[in-house]
Design a protein around this motif. Sequence first.
Motif, PDB file in Angstrom:
ATOM      1  N   ARG A 137       0.840  -1.134   0.042  1.00 51.65           N
ATOM      2  CA  ARG A 137       0.102   0.027   0.102  1.00 51.65           C
ATOM      3  C   ARG A 137       0.806   1.200   0.171  1.00 51.65           C
ATOM      4  NH1 ARG A 137      -2.476  -4.140  -0.196  1.00 51.65           N
ATOM      5  NH2 ARG A 137      -4.572  -4.355  -0.026  1.00 51.65           N
ATOM      6  N   TYR A 195       2.157   1.905  -3.244  1.00 54.03           N
ATOM      7  CA  TYR A 195       1.119   2.438  -4.211  1.00 54.03           C
ATOM      8  C   TYR A 195       0.991   3.851  -3.943  1.00 54.03           C
ATOM      9  CZ  TYR A 195      -0.934  -2.266  -4.948  1.00 54.03           C
ATOM     10  OH  TYR A 195      -0.983  -3.431  -5.374  1.00 54.03           O
ATOM     11  N   ILE A 201      -4.563   5.767   4.188  1.00 54.23           N
ATOM     12  CA  ILE A 201      -4.433   4.267   3.823  1.00 54.23           C
ATOM     13  C   ILE A 201      -5.807   3.636   3.705  1.00 54.23           C
ATOM     14  CG2 ILE A 201      -3.718   3.601   6.384  1.00 54.23           C
ATOM     15  CD1 ILE A 201      -2.076   1.306   5.144  1.00 54.23           C
ATOM     16  N   TYR A 261      -6.475   3.056   0.017  1.00 54.63           N
ATOM     17  CA  TYR A 261      -5.682   1.974  -0.241  1.00 54.63           C
ATOM     18  C   TYR A 261      -5.874   0.733   1.048  1.00 54.63           C
ATOM     19  CZ  TYR A 261      -2.772   5.387  -2.395  1.00 54.63           C
ATOM     20  OH  TYR A 261      -2.420   6.384  -3.082  1.00 54.63           O
ATOM     21  N   LEU A 270      -6.960  -1.959   3.711  1.00 55.06           N
ATOM     22  CA  LEU A 270      -6.263  -3.279   3.678  1.00 55.06           C
ATOM     23  C   LEU A 270      -7.258  -4.505   3.793  1.00 55.06           C
ATOM     24  CD1 LEU A 270      -4.080  -1.890   6.426  1.00 55.06           C
ATOM     25  CD2 LEU A 270      -3.225  -2.402   4.357  1.00 55.06           C
TER      26      LEU A 270
END
Length: 488
Positions: A334, A337, A356, A360, A362
């Motif tokens: 991540r 990215y 995050i 992105y 998880l």
Amino acid sequence: MDRNFTRRILVFIDRFHWLWLILAAPLLVFPSPKRSLAMLVIPALWILHGCINEESQSQKRASVSRPRSSLLTTKNKFLPITPLNISLLMLVIMLLVSLWATYSIEQSLEKISGLVLGLGVCFAIVRESRKTLGWWLSLVVFLVGGLGWALIGFLGTNWQIRFNFLRPLITQIPNLPSGIPGLEAGLQHNAVGGTLLWILPLFLSLSVYASGPWAISNSSSIALPRIFRGVKARLVLRLFLWLSTFFIISVLLLTQSRGTYLAFGITVIVMLLIVLPVRWRWGLLLGLVLTAVMLAVFLFQSNGWEGFISLLGLTGQTGFSLDSLASRLEIWTRAIYGVQDFPFTGMGINTFREVIHVLYPLFTIPPDIDIAHAHNEFLQVALDLGIPGLIAFTSIYIISLWMLVQIWKYPQSGGTTANTPHFLYEQGLRRVMALGLGGGLFGHMLFGMTDAITLGAKPGIFYWMLLGLITGLYKKSKIENIRLKIEN
């Protein structure tokens, strides 16, 4: 008269620049939008120092020729000239750029003020290092501060039980409530261990040096501050160093931070390879190779790490589990990215922990878990300040290690002259300092591969102090070697 009085006031303020830095520090450590004005204290001190130096230099410009020795005492304008200046300038520029990229200045404010404070501390130490006493006092502050951090970590860490053999010890440690904002639940064990890596190698190097016969000779005592030149005083110093080293190692062991264990172990091996005689170096390398081969054979016969741990009967101890590696790998992907999406500006310092979960998400970590950083300092810097910031951060490590190599290569003097300052000029002492400071820098760099203490974080002040000590030692050693050549 008024002008002279004003100048004396300004000179007084400039002379005690470290005092104003100490007074501003609490406002920068615990910032708020109003307190953030305290960040202006640091550039104001730099500008004041430059103006005073410019006025002093202008009085000497009438002289056509100057003695050669005056080149060694010329004062710098504004900031001390160091090999790190360009890298630090780029870091500051990217910090300003990140203010444009961040979604919330309030979210970034704590780390911004911490980074500004760190820069102020670094240059203050370099400036004070022009004086012999100033470098020694800076070293003492670093060591005492590191010992204080170990004590705070011992009493204020939110301890976990990862290795069962430590349970009897950890359960006896008093759990003092923390009144530090944001740390009400206690200090994070990995952060405590990672910070100690900056400090412990220097304590260890000084302790070993203080125990050798060279440290109690009359000649070696010349290089020490006057208070430690007596035999009893040196024995007290030796006892203090060893007790402090043992205590810091104990706290580091209690953190149960596997990344810290690994980084410290590798650091000690590298330090030994540097200082041991050639024959012993080859013996150590042979022992390491044989150990690695035996471990590889055992892992192969046990069908991997889990089988090896099961064979040893350590399956129930989370400290030997590799479960956390999967979550780290996911966080690293991540982070990559994020670097790809914000390559030039970064996403803003201290914003990854919020971004995050939005951009992105998880799979293995719930969204209510705070991901404070990317668990890799270099990835975290790239997220905070972009790839240019990463280049600057990496160059700081490279240049600092280069300075340490130069300090190690400078001729070591076994004697002194009447006009030569007795500063780190006895045989080996300067190298001991370089070894300890370099060990701290190298050890934390290894730790930063699997974890992070982000730029601007409160414990990061030791990083900036370490850089200041390394740079001050480099400049002082270089000047004294030039002076020795001139005198000879």
